[in-house]
Design a protein around this motif. Structure first.
Motif, PDB file in Angstrom:
ATOM      1  N   GLY A   1       0.811  -1.217   0.000  1.00 35.24           N
ATOM      2  CA  GLY A   1       0.000   0.000   0.000  1.00 35.24           C
ATOM      3  C   GLY A   1       0.841   1.262   0.000  1.00 35.24           C
ATOM      4  N   LEU A   2       2.172   1.111  -0.043  1.00 34.97           N
ATOM      5  CA  LEU A   2       3.027   2.303  -0.127  1.00 34.97           C
ATOM      6  C   LEU A   2       4.240   2.023  -1.006  1.00 34.97           C
ATOM      7  N   GLN A   3       4.725   3.115  -1.591  1.00 30.92           N
ATOM      8  CA  GLN A   3       6.012   3.024  -2.313  1.00 30.92           C
ATOM      9  C   GLN A   3       6.972   4.006  -1.654  1.00 30.92           C
ATOM     10  N   CYS A   4       6.907   5.312  -2.010  1.00 29.92           N
ATOM     11  CA  CYS A   4       7.834   6.243  -1.361  1.00 29.92           C
ATOM     12  C   CYS A   4       7.442   6.515   0.088  1.00 29.92           C
ATOM     13  N   GLY A   5       6.150   6.380   0.400  1.00 26.63           N
ATOM     14  CA  GLY A   5       5.704   6.531   1.778  1.00 26.63           C
ATOM     15  C   GLY A   5       5.323   7.937   2.183  1.00 26.63           C
ATOM     16  N   PHE A   6       5.445   8.889   1.268  1.00 25.76           N
ATOM     17  CA  PHE A   6       5.150  10.270   1.681  1.00 25.76           C
ATOM     18  C   PHE A   6       3.678  10.447   2.070  1.00 25.76           C
ATOM     19  N   CYS A   7       2.785   9.842   1.299  1.00 28.37           N
ATOM     20  CA  CYS A   7       1.355  10.017   1.551  1.00 28.37           C
ATOM     21  C   CYS A   7       0.842   9.097   2.643  1.00 28.37           C
ATOM     22  N   THR A   8       1.665   8.125   3.045  1.00 29.35           N
ATOM     23  CA  THR A   8       1.179   7.010   3.876  1.00 29.35           C
ATOM     24  C   THR A   8       0.600   7.431   5.233  1.00 29.35           C
TER      25      THR A   8
ATOM     26  N   LEU B   1      -4.251  12.184  -1.922  1.00 26.06           N
ATOM     27  CA  LEU B   1      -3.490  11.958  -3.152  1.00 26.06           C
ATOM     28  C   LEU B   1      -2.256  11.095  -2.892  1.00 26.06           C
ATOM     29  N   CYS B   2      -1.967  10.217  -3.864  1.00 27.29           N
ATOM     30  CA  CYS B   2      -0.738   9.428  -3.847  1.00 27.29           C
ATOM     31  C   CYS B   2      -0.136   9.500  -5.241  1.00 27.29           C
ATOM     32  N   ARG B   3       1.144   9.832  -5.324  1.00 27.93           N
ATOM     33  CA  ARG B   3       1.788   9.958  -6.635  1.00 27.93           C
ATOM     34  C   ARG B   3       2.435   8.648  -7.085  1.00 27.93           C
ATOM     35  N   CYS B   4       2.450   7.638  -6.230  1.00 26.00           N
ATOM     36  CA  CYS B   4       3.198   6.418  -6.556  1.00 26.00           C
ATOM     37  C   CYS B   4       2.317   5.211  -6.865  1.00 26.00           C
ATOM     38  N   THR B   5       1.444   4.852  -5.941  1.00 29.86           N
ATOM     39  CA  THR B   5       0.875   3.499  -5.975  1.00 29.86           C
ATOM     40  C   THR B   5      -0.193   3.280  -7.028  1.00 29.86           C
ATOM     41  N   GLY B   6      -0.847   4.345  -7.472  1.00 34.91           N
ATOM     42  CA  GLY B   6      -2.000   4.138  -8.351  1.00 34.91           C
ATOM     43  C   GLY B   6      -3.228   3.729  -7.569  1.00 34.91           C
TER      44      GLY B   6
HETATM   45  S1  FES Z   1       3.526   6.165  -1.805  1.00 37.18           S
HETATM   46 FE1  FES Z   1       4.542   7.825  -2.724  1.00 37.18          FE
HETATM   47  S2  FES Z   1       3.006   9.347  -2.707  1.00 37.18           S
HETATM   48 FE2  FES Z   1       1.935   7.630  -2.055  1.00 37.18          FE
END
Ligand code: FES
Ligand code: FAD
Ligand code: FES
Lengths: 158, 285
Positions: free
Chosen positions: A99-106, A136-141
């Motif tokens: 449920g996360l990639q970069c983790g910023f939105c997590t 908003l999340c820029r990574c996971t879709g």
């Molecule tokens: S995991 Fe990167 S913005 Fe959501």
């Protein structure tokens, strides 16, 4: 600069008193004055949801509340989710289901999801999808975030 | 960004708030849900010298039925309307509308009256207030006055509310079971501001429309009733040709906004479609 004011609130169960200018956002107060940098700031105008925390159990944008408004309130942030060295079911599900990639939105998604599931533990998928569109999340879709929250909801109902 | 410094007041009573407004209104602002004001302050588009925070005035936090009206206090937040707050027809109508306002965290803070005070052209509550011809109860040190939407909305983000005035309460007339309602909105993404929306409130008797209120919002600088379409609908059976024609009339009646989100031509098309959808919803339930 205008007079600083005392603000007393509980953050993740701990009572705290901080001294802030009225213009200090709740998000900045949590990060700068309480040292809780898990709450992230993306847009600072209410659009991205990275700063979502629970105030008296309601999910809110902490960039759109002033810390002085939280005087007397009960605030919960991402730092309060895990208990006794064990991840919260939502955190575990985000791990298990990517449920996360970069983790910023997590942190924002976790607190939004916590707020949603407290309001309605049995929320159906279409309504959950709609509710999660708040952030908003820029990574996971988003698909894996949805999957994670559904899995956590299932786990938490057991 | 961060807002400029301001003085902060958190009155506990309406009287105190009104005194503060009389004193600071010109350079100050009321802080309700903060979901429109604080973004503007963070961008430094708004730089109020004082904020009068009404969130601690418990007496303003209510939604209640009284004398055939639904009375909405200045602290009633959007989220409160997601479940039925009234008996009868409004019970089903308001939740359907509320769910279109931003997202849950926005709805947990933002207020009905704050939306009316802010007067965004795309505000759902401004459209509802216009369509239902709400009564707006305004207070200041100078006294009380009640106004109707047609003498209140003056343009985008512009109203006849004075700097020392508090919008204390909105009153919506309750609707009995002879009324039917419909609401349709188009926005690019879930929770975005509407590019166009329509609200239809119809009273039916023996399969005929005997009273029609049709409002359009999001497409022009302020919400409006479409009198010519209301006249066409009244007395008719609301058949497909009538509904289609009502959409055409509404599309021609408005002065559409043109911005990066939509051209005037596109907005007219959206109005046509939203009016038809709202009417069909009202006529088929
Ligand atoms: S995991 Fe990167 S913005 Fe959501
Ligand atoms: C991401 C996002 C999405 C949004 N989407 C939508 C949407 O789809 N539809 C929609 O309608 N809105 C939307 N909003 C705006 C939201 O609905 C606001 O809550 C609303 O516009 C203003 O209400 P508020 O209580 O937050 O007012 P505030 O932001 O506190 O105040 C707004 C203005 O009104 C004045 N004011 C407030 N209350 C009073 C009062 N009682 N008397 C006199 N003056 C008063 C304030 O001084 C200020 O000038 C969105 C906001 C965000 C951040
Ligand atoms: S930082 Fe608060 S919503 Fe983006």
């Amino acid at each position: 600069m205008s007079e600083k004011q005392d603000v007393t609130f509980t953050v993740n169960g701990d009572k705290r008193t901080i001294r802030v200018e009225p213009r200090r956002s709740l998000a900045d107060a949590l990060r700068e004055d309480c040292g809780l940098t898990g709450t992230h700031l993306g847009c600072e105008h209410g659009v991205c949801g990275a700063c979502t925390v629970l105030v008296d159990d309601q999910p809110v944008r902490s960039c759109l509340m002033f810390a002085v408004q939280a005087d007397g309130a009960r605030v919960r942030t991402v730092e309060g989710l895990a208990a006794g060295g064990k991840l919260h079911p939502l955190q575990q599900a985000f791990w298990d289901h990517h449920g996360l990639q970069c983790g910023f939105c997590t942190p924002g998604f976790l607190m939004l999801a916590a707020g949603i599931l407290e309001r309605d533990p049995n929320i159906a998928e279409p309504e959950l999808r709609e509710a999660l569109s708040a952030n908003l999340c820029r990574c996971t879709g988003y698909q894996n975030i949805l999957k994670s929250v559904l899995a956590a909801a299932f786990e938490m109902r057991r | 960004m961060k807002p400029v410094s301001f003085r902060y007041f958190a009155p506990r009573s309406v009287d105190e708030a009104i005194d503060l407004l009389a004193e600071h209104g010109e350079e100050g602002k009321i802080l309700a849900g903060g979901q429109s004001l604080v973004p503007a302050m963070n961008f430094r588009l708004a730089r109020p010298a004082s904020l009068i925070d009404i969130n601690r005035i418990d007496a303003l936090d209510y939604v209640r039925e009284d004398g055939g009206q639904l009375r909405i206090g200045a602290l009633a937040r959007h989220a409160r309307f997601e479940t039925p707050v009234a008996r009868g027809v409004l019970a089903a109508f308001l939740p359907r509308v509320a769910r279109h306002i931003g997202h849950l965290p926005i709805r947990c803070r933002g207020t009905f009256c704050g939306s009316i005070a802010h007067a965004d052209p795309a505000s759902e509550w401004c459209l509802v207030a216009t369509t239902l011809n709400a009564e707006l109860a305004i207070m200041s040190r100078r006294g009380r006055r009640n106004v109707r939407p047609n003498e209140y909305f003056a343009g985008a983000l512009t109203t006849t509310l004075q700097p020392d005035e508090l919008l204390a309460e909105i009153r919506l007339g309750l609707l009995d079971d002879s009324w039917r309602t419909g609401f349709a909105e188009f926005s690019r993404r879930a929770g975005d501001y509407a590019l166009a929306m329509a609200a239809a409130v119809l009273r039916l008797e023996d399969g005929r429309i005997v009273d029609a209120r049709l409002g359009v919002g999001g497409a022009a600088d302020r919400p409006s009733r479409i009198a010519a379409a209301e006249a066409l609908l009244t007395g008719s059976d609301g058949g497909p040709d009538i509904v289609r024609e009502a959409g055409n009339i509404a599309a021609e009646a408005i002065e559409p906004l043109e911005d990066i989100h939509a051209s005037t031509v596109y907005r007219r098309d959206l109005v046509r479609a939203m009016v038809r959808r709202a009417l069909n919803q009202a006529l088929t339930r």
